[in-house]
Design an enzyme around this catalytic site. Structure first.
Site, PDB file in Angstrom:
ATOM      1  N   HIS A   5      -3.659   5.284   6.272  1.00 41.87           N
ATOM      2  CA  HIS A   5      -2.986   4.332   7.163  1.00 41.87           C
ATOM      3  C   HIS A   5      -1.858   3.611   6.441  1.00 41.87           C
ATOM      4  O   HIS A   5      -1.773   3.637   5.220  1.00 41.87           O
ATOM      5  CB  HIS A   5      -3.965   3.319   7.760  1.00 41.87           C
ATOM      6  CG  HIS A   5      -4.709   2.462   6.784  1.00 41.87           C
ATOM      7  ND1 HIS A   5      -6.018   2.690   6.435  1.00 41.87           N
ATOM      8  CD2 HIS A   5      -4.328   1.372   6.072  1.00 41.87           C
ATOM      9  CE1 HIS A   5      -6.411   1.780   5.556  1.00 41.87           C
ATOM     10  NE2 HIS A   5      -5.410   0.967   5.317  1.00 41.87           N
ATOM     11  N   GLU A  57      -2.580   0.144  10.529  1.00 38.48           N
ATOM     12  CA  GLU A  57      -3.492  -0.997  10.406  1.00 38.48           C
ATOM     13  C   GLU A  57      -2.674  -2.266  10.613  1.00 38.48           C
ATOM     14  O   GLU A  57      -1.787  -2.576   9.787  1.00 38.48           O
ATOM     15  CB  GLU A  57      -4.141  -1.009   9.024  1.00 38.48           C
ATOM     16  CG  GLU A  57      -5.026  -2.206   8.768  1.00 38.48           C
ATOM     17  CD  GLU A  57      -5.523  -2.262   7.343  1.00 38.48           C
ATOM     18  OE1 GLU A  57      -4.954  -1.582   6.465  1.00 38.48           O
ATOM     19  OE2 GLU A  57      -6.495  -2.988   7.089  1.00 38.48           O
ATOM     20  N   HIS A  75      10.952   2.209   7.423  1.00 35.33           N
ATOM     21  CA  HIS A  75      10.418   2.543   8.755  1.00 35.33           C
ATOM     22  C   HIS A  75       9.139   3.358   8.621  1.00 35.33           C
ATOM     23  O   HIS A  75       8.827   3.904   7.565  1.00 35.33           O
ATOM     24  CB  HIS A  75      11.443   3.329   9.574  1.00 35.33           C
ATOM     25  CG  HIS A  75      11.893   4.604   8.922  1.00 35.33           C
ATOM     26  ND1 HIS A  75      13.050   4.706   8.176  1.00 35.33           N
ATOM     27  CD2 HIS A  75      11.323   5.844   8.892  1.00 35.33           C
ATOM     28  CE1 HIS A  75      13.178   5.938   7.731  1.00 35.33           C
ATOM     29  NE2 HIS A  75      12.143   6.648   8.143  1.00 35.33           N
ATOM     30  N   GLU A 123      10.882   5.092  13.394  1.00 37.76           N
ATOM     31  CA  GLU A 123      11.748   6.246  13.637  1.00 37.76           C
ATOM     32  C   GLU A 123      11.032   7.269  14.489  1.00 37.76           C
ATOM     33  O   GLU A 123       9.842   7.543  14.288  1.00 37.76           O
ATOM     34  CB  GLU A 123      12.126   6.877  12.285  1.00 37.76           C
ATOM     35  CG  GLU A 123      13.087   8.032  12.410  1.00 37.76           C
ATOM     36  CD  GLU A 123      13.367   8.690  11.077  1.00 37.76           C
ATOM     37  OE1 GLU A 123      12.508   8.666  10.183  1.00 37.76           O
ATOM     38  OE2 GLU A 123      14.464   9.249  10.912  1.00 37.76           O
TER      39      GLU A 123
HETATM   40  C1  LIG Z   1      -9.936  -2.056   5.938  1.00 35.54           C
HETATM   41  C2  LIG Z   1      -8.900  -1.815   4.863  1.00 35.54           C
HETATM   42  O1  LIG Z   1      -8.051  -0.789   5.295  1.00 35.54           O
HETATM   43  C3  LIG Z   1      -8.052  -2.982   4.555  1.00 35.54           C
HETATM   44  O2  LIG Z   1      -6.879  -2.833   4.275  1.00 35.54           O
HETATM   45  S1  LIG Z   1      -8.769  -4.563   4.529  1.00 35.54           S
HETATM   46  C4  LIG Z   1      -8.178  -5.064   2.887  1.00 35.54           C
HETATM   47  C5  LIG Z   1      -8.076  -6.544   2.773  1.00 35.54           C
HETATM   48  N1  LIG Z   1      -7.113  -7.071   3.715  1.00 35.54           N
HETATM   49  C6  LIG Z   1      -6.861  -8.368   3.789  1.00 35.54           C
HETATM   50  O3  LIG Z   1      -7.416  -9.183   3.076  1.00 35.54           O
HETATM   51  C7  LIG Z   1      -5.844  -8.743   4.858  1.00 35.54           C
HETATM   52  C8  LIG Z   1      -5.511 -10.217   4.830  1.00 35.54           C
HETATM   53  C9  LIG Z   1      -4.658 -10.618   3.628  1.00 35.54           C
HETATM   54  N2  LIG Z   1      -4.465 -12.059   3.654  1.00 35.54           N
HETATM   55  C10 LIG Z   1      -3.307  -9.920   3.698  1.00 35.54           C
HETATM   56  O4  LIG Z   1      -2.416 -10.441   4.383  1.00 35.54           O
HETATM   57  O5  LIG Z   1      -3.181  -8.839   3.082  1.00 35.54           O
HETATM   58  C11 LIG Z   1      -7.632  -6.851   1.355  1.00 35.54           C
HETATM   59  O6  LIG Z   1      -6.450  -6.739   1.041  1.00 35.54           O
HETATM   60  N3  LIG Z   1      -8.594  -7.258   0.544  1.00 35.54           N
HETATM   61  C12 LIG Z   1      -8.273  -7.571  -0.866  1.00 35.54           C
HETATM   62  C13 LIG Z   1      -9.488  -7.303  -1.698  1.00 35.54           C
HETATM   63  O7  LIG Z   1      -9.332  -7.451  -2.921  1.00 35.54           O
HETATM   64  O8  LIG Z   1     -10.534  -6.970  -1.152  1.00 35.54           O
HETATM   65 NI    NI Z   2      -5.999  -0.995   4.655  1.00 41.58          NI
END
Ligand SMILES: C[C@@H](O)C(=O)SC[C@H](NC(=O)CC[C@H](N)C(=O)O)C(=O)NCC(=O)O
Ligand code: NI
Length: 135
Positions: A5, A57, A75, A123
């Site tokens: 993703h 995602e 893009h 795109e």
């Molecule tokens: C499910 C998987 O594909 C993910 O990408 S979730 C990973 C997680 N995402 C976030 O925390 C999103 C919110 C954050 N504030 C942001 O804007 O990126 C992530 O990055 N976790 C970090 C970790 O160390 O677990």
């Molecule tokens: Ni992710």
């Protein structure tokens, strides 16, 4: 290794979901909430998503409604069998075409660009093999 993703941070999750489903025709594959770290996720794609297709995602950080993209983001590309028809369909659904359909500069592949509600460029690339039932 497999491409799973691309993650985009959005300022309004439902607005973005509505665009990717109603304007681009993607399926909402799954959603999740993370109350501890205050964010929500939505995964969207075509043909059921992973493993056969990559997904988008969408991440919404609770309370954050806009982001600076700077000059780095380019893009995400989607393959379509007919870029001209896709642009007409997207415009009819309320989407905005930012670069009209036509051959790429200096080449022959037909492309176009549309923009999502958060300003991310997408795109459209003409690929015959992406016709219905072939992906
Ligand atoms: C499910 C998987 O594909 C993910 O990408 S979730 C990973 C997680 N995402 C976030 O925390 C999103 C919110 C954050 N504030 C942001 O804007 O990126 C992530 O990055 N976790 C970090 C970790 O160390 O677990
Ligand atoms: Ni992710």
């Amino acid at each position: 290794m497999k491409f799973l993703h691309t993650m985009l941070r959005v300022g309004d999750l439902q607005r973005a979901i509505d665009f990717y489903t109603q304007v681009l025709g993607m399926q909402l594959l799954r959603r999740s909430e993370n109350p501890e770290y205050k964010y929500s996720l939505a995964f969207l794609g075509f043909a059921g998503g992973n493993p056969g297709q990559a997904e988008i995602e969408l991440t919404w950080n609770w309370g954050v409604h806009d982001y600076e993209h700077g000059n780095a983001y380019g893009h995400i590309a989607l393959g379509v069998p007919d870029v001209y028809a896709a642009c007409e369909k997207i415009q009819a659904a309320g989407g905005k075409v930012t670069r009209a359909a036509g051959p790429v500069r200096g080449g022959r592949t037909v492309i176009a660009f549309v923009v999502d509600p958060d300003g991310y460029q997408i795109e459209l690339v003409e690929r015959a093999e992406t016709a219905a039932g072939q992906n």
